[in-house]
Design a protein around this motif. Structure first.
Motif, short mmCIF file in Angstrom:
data_model
loop_
_atom_site.label_atom_id
_atom_site.label_comp_id
_atom_site.label_asym_id
_atom_site.label_seq_id
_atom_site.Cartn_x
_atom_site.Cartn_y
_atom_site.Cartn_z
N GLY A 292 -2.98 -28.61 -49.24
CA GLY A 292 -2.46 -27.65 -48.29
C GLY A 292 -1.90 -26.57 -49.11
N TRP A 293 -1.33 -26.70 -50.20
CA TRP A 293 -0.68 -25.47 -50.86
C TRP A 293 -1.80 -24.19 -51.15
N LEU A 294 -2.89 -25.07 -51.70
CA LEU A 294 -3.86 -24.06 -51.99
C LEU A 294 -4.29 -23.31 -50.84
N ASN A 295 -4.20 -23.85 -49.71
CA ASN A 295 -4.68 -23.12 -48.54
C ASN A 295 -3.71 -21.91 -48.25
N LEU A 296 -2.33 -22.29 -48.59
CA LEU A 296 -1.41 -21.32 -48.38
C LEU A 296 -1.45 -20.22 -49.51
N TRP A 297 -2.04 -20.48 -50.81
CA TRP A 297 -2.09 -19.39 -51.72
C TRP A 297 -3.11 -18.48 -51.16
N ALA A 298 -4.14 -18.90 -50.52
CA ALA A 298 -5.18 -18.00 -50.04
C ALA A 298 -4.98 -17.35 -48.97
N ALA A 299 -4.03 -18.11 -48.02
CA ALA A 299 -3.68 -17.21 -46.52
C ALA A 299 -3.56 -15.76 -46.71
N PRO A 300 -2.74 -15.12 -47.46
CA PRO A 300 -2.34 -14.05 -47.13
C PRO A 300 -3.66 -12.97 -47.46
N ILE A 301 -4.63 -13.35 -48.24
CA ILE A 301 -5.83 -12.54 -48.13
C ILE A 301 -6.62 -12.35 -47.01
N LYS A 302 -6.59 -13.59 -46.02
CA LYS A 302 -7.29 -13.49 -45.08
C LYS A 302 -6.62 -12.69 -44.04
N VAL A 303 -5.33 -12.54 -44.02
CA VAL A 303 -4.40 -11.94 -43.03
C VAL A 303 -4.53 -10.42 -43.07
N ASP A 304 -4.89 -10.21 -44.56
CA ASP A 304 -5.30 -8.70 -44.81
C ASP A 304 -6.42 -8.20 -44.22
N PRO A 305 -6.25 -7.28 -43.08
CA PRO A 305 -7.54 -6.89 -42.41
C PRO A 305 -8.73 -6.41 -43.31
N ASN A 306 -8.35 -5.63 -44.41
CA ASN A 306 -9.34 -5.12 -45.54
C ASN A 306 -10.08 -6.33 -46.30
N TRP A 307 -9.59 -7.68 -46.02
CA TRP A 307 -10.59 -8.67 -46.55
C TRP A 307 -11.89 -8.68 -45.66
#
Lengths: 405, 405
Positions: free
Chosen positions: A221-236
Motif C-alpha cells: 500500500g505504501w509503495l502505491n502511495l510513493w508512486a501516486a503523485p507521478i500519476k497525478v501529474d498530467p505531464n506523466w
C-alpha cells in the motif's frame, strides 16, 4: 565493457551529498580505498525477464573494490537500495564531496576488507537515477532498438529476480562461480535473499540489512502511495513524456514520500524541531509559509528528481511490491530454498520494514528450517530505515565475524 | 439555528460505512440512543480568527445527545478528527447503515451516558466533508459575502484555537458556562487540549484520544505529504476550481495517504494479505494489475473524495501542522495553562501520533506540573491510529471512572 568514468559529473557528488549531509548522515572512513573507483559497463545482447518479456541491448553499470583472486572465490556482491546506485564505496575523483554510500564498511581493514575480498556492485535494471551520469541502466527511459524510441510503459515488468539474474550474467561474464556473500540494504536485501533462493549453490552467506522476505501488504500500500503523485501529474502522460515536459512536480512529491518514510521522528526532532522555513514567516500567518522540515523536503526531493526518471520510479515500485523471496506465490517455498548462514541487520525504528513484521519473523522462520541466523539491531540510531545506510558501521564487528565464520 | 436533517442524504451513511466496514471496523452498541439525531446549525455574523482574519456569516453544524439540565452543568463537548464530522453518535434515520463514529461509548448507560450528560459535538470550520449534506461548515468552499464567490485560497488561515473559539461561541449561545469534559480523538484531542489551555475555568476534565500536545516535526512533514497530491493536480489551480473541473485525482490520492497512515500493517495483513485485486491478474504480469490493498485504497479514497473539498483539506493540514497547545510558540507555556485532570488514551501502534513521541512525554510533562493524569493504552488492537475511533469502547470503564472522579 568500457569505462565511463570520464563522463562522471558533478551531479553524482551532489546526489551523494544530498543523502550524506542534508539528512545529517555522515560516513567517516578511517581508511580510504586505494586509488579511484571506475565505473564499468556490462552489456547483454538480450535478456528475457521472468515474466517472459524481452529486453535487447541491456547495459548495466558496475564497479568493484579490491582484487579478484586467481581462484575467483573471494567475491562479495553488494546490491543497492531503491534510490541507490552501484556506487557503494570509494570516490570517482579525489575531490568528490562524498564517497559511496557504504564506504564506512568497505576498504582495507574494514568489514568488507578490500585486502581480502573482491567487492562488486552493479546498477539494477530500471535504476531510479537514470539521468545520473555515473549510472548505467536499462529501463523505460532507454531507447527500444526495435522502435528507435524510449520504451516508456511498454518496457516489460521486471522483478527483483530479474535484477538478480542480470547480476548473475555479469558475474558469469567475469568467470565468477561462487560468492562469499551477497549483501544489500533495503531493496538490496531483497536481492540478497533472492540470490540465496535462486542460486543456492553459488552463495555462501547472506547479509540482509533493513529489509524483509517479502513486501508485506502494508508496504504494498505504501509503495502505491510513493508512486501516486507521478500519476497525478498530467505531464506523466501514461509514461509518454520523453522529449516533452516531464512530470517533475509529481516525481519530486514521490521522492518526498520516500525520503520521509525512510526516516523517523527522532531525526525530525533533532534536525528541525518546529523551526520555521524563514525567519519572520510564521506558518500560521499565510498558507504558503512553511516549516523548515517542509522546505528541506522540497529541496532534497528536487535534487533527487533532477537525476531520476519517473517511469523508472514506477517500475521500481512494481518490482518492490511484487517481491516475495523465490519469486513464486509462497513465501514458505521461497525461504525453504535458503540453506546458507544469514545475518539480519534491522533498524529498530524502521517504518518501511518494521522489524516486528519483517526481520523478526524472518529470523524465526529461517531458524525453524535449520538455517544459521545471526541478528543484530546495533545500527539503530535516530534515522529510522536510513540507519541501515548511514550507521552500518555500527554492525561492523558483527559483519566481520559473520564473513569469517 | 434551524434543523437540516431533511437534507440528510445517503452520502453520509456511505461515508460512515466506508470507515465502519471497509476497514474491518465495527461498532456494536449495546444500547441505542433514544430517538433520532438532528443536525442543527449555529450561526455567527462575523468571526475574527486568531490571525486577525475576518469570516462573515459563519455557519457550523452541531448535534447533541442526552438532555441539558437546568443548571446547564452536565455538558460534555466532543471534538472530531481530521476527516470526521459532528456525527459522533446515533442515527439521523432509523435505516442509516451505521451510527456516528463513537456510538459505542455514547448512549444511555454508556461511558458518555446520555441519561446523565448532555453531549454536544460540532463540525469544525473548514470541515473536510464540505459536500456531505449532513455537514455544515464554513471554509474556502463557502461563498464570501463580500464577493459573492467562493473564498478559495483567500479564506483566512485558521488554527485549532479558532475551532475551539467557534465552539465556545456555540456554547455561549446555549448559555453553557462549564464543561464536565472536552473529549476528542486525533485532531479532536488537539481541540480538547486547546480547550483546557484556552478556557481553563470552563473545562473540568480532558479526554485526549490518539493525539498529542503539538504537531511534532515529523508529523508536520507527513501532513505536507498528505496535501501534496492536491497541489500536483493541475485542476487544483491554486484553489480556484469552483464551478470548474475539480482536483478529484489529487484529492483522492491525498485521502489515500491519510487512510493508510491512520492504519497499520497488522490491519493490512488481516484484511488483505498479498491477495491480488482480480483473480487471474498477477500484479507481476502487467503494470496496471494491482494488489487487493491498492484497489481497496483507491475505492475507499474515491468515496471520501466525493464528499470532500480539496481546499478544505489543505486548510485542515495547515491547522494541524501549526498546532501547539496554547497556540503560542512554546509548548511548555501552553501546557502550563492546563490544571484539570487529563485522561490520555493512545493506541500503541499509532503511526500518526506515536505514543513514545506524543502521549508518553505529554503524560510526564503534565505530571511534572502537578496535573492528575490517567493513561490507558487498552484500545490498542490492529488498526493503528484508527483504533482510537473503532476500539474506543475498550477504554469504556476507564472513561466512566474518569468522568466520575
Amino acid at each position: 565493457m568500457r569505462g565511463v568514468s570520464s563522463r562522471l559529473g558533478r551531479l553524482a557528488a551532489a546526489a551523494v551529498l544530498s543523502l550524506g549531509t542534508m539528512g545529517a548522515v555522515a560516513a567517516s572512513p578511517a581508511l580510504a580505498l586505494d586509488g579511484l573507483v571506475e565505473k564499468k559497463v556490462f552489456e547483454m545482447p538480450s535478456y528475457t525477464t521472468t515474466g517472459g518479456g524481452t529486453i535487447k541491448n541491456v547495459r548495466i553499470g558496475w564497479e568493484s573494490y579490491g582484487k579478484l583472486n586467481e581462484a575467483k572465490d573471494n567475491v562479495i556482491l553488494v546490491a543497492h537500495f531503491f534510490s541507490g546506485t552501484s556506487h557503494a564505496a570509494g570516490k570517482y575523483k579525489a575531490d568528490d564531496a562524498a564517497p559511496g554510500y557504504w564506504d564506512s564498511i568497505v576498504g582495507p581493514g574494514k568489514p568488507l576488507d578490500t585486502d581480502k575480498y573482491f567487492i562488486i556492485s552493479s546498477d539494477t535494471l530500471v535504476n531510479l537515477s537514470a539521468k545520473d551520469p555515473t549510472v548505467v541502466t536499462t529501463g523505460p527511459a532507454s531507447i527500444n532498438p526495435d522502435t528507435g524510441k524510449p520504451y516508456g510503459m511498454s518496457f516489460p515488468v521486471v522483478t527483483i529476480r530479474d535484477f538478480v539474474n542480470v547480476q548473475k550474467a555479469l558475474l558469469d561474464s567475469l568467470g565468477i562461480k561462487s560468492l562469499q556473500a551477497v549483501m544489500g540494504g533495503s531493496m538490496g536485501s531483497l536481492q540478497a535473499l533472492e540470490w540465496a533462493a535462486s542460486y543456492p549453490d553459488m552463495v555462501k552467506r547472506v547479509v540482509a540489512v533493513i529489509g524483509g522476505p517479502e513486501a508485506d501488504p502494508f508496504l504494498i500500500g505504501w509503495l502505491n502511495l510513493w508512486a501516486a503523485p507521478i500519476k497525478v501529474d498530467p505531464n506523466w502522460n501514461n509514461g509518454d513524456y520523453y522529449g516533452k515536459a516531464e512530470p517533475k512536480a509529481g516525481l519530486t512529491e514521490a521522492l518526498k514520500v520516500v525520503t520521509l518514510h525512510a526516516r523517523h521522528w527522532k531525526w525530525a526532532d533533532a534536525a528541525f524541531g518546529r523551526k520555521w522555513a524563514e525567519e519572520g514567516k510564521d506558518p500560521r500567518a499565510a498558507m504558503n509559509n512553511q516549516f523548515a522540515i517542509e522546505a528541506w523536503l522540497d529541496k532534497a526531493a528536487a535534487a533527487r528528481a533532477a537525476v531520476s526518471d519517473a517511469n523508472h520510479f514506477l517500475y521500481l515500485v512494481k518490482a518492490s511490491q511484487t517481491f516475495v523471496t523465490g519469486n513464486g506465490n509462497s513465501l514458505e517455498d521461497g525461504l525453504a530454498k535458503i540453506k546458507v548462514p544469514v545475518l539480519l541487520i534491522p533498524s529498530d525504528d524502521d517504518l518501511v520494514f518494521p522489524p516486528e513484521r519483517a526481520m523478526r519473523p524472518l529470523k524465526e522462520r529461517l531458524e525453524k528450517q535449520g538455517v544459521a541466523v545471526e541478528y543484530t539491531d546495533s545500527i539503530t540510531s535516530t534515522l529510522g530505515h536510513l540507519d541501515g545506510v548511514a550507521n552500518i558501521a555500527k554492525a561492523g564487528d558483527t559483519i566481520t565475524k559473520f564473513l569469517a565464520r
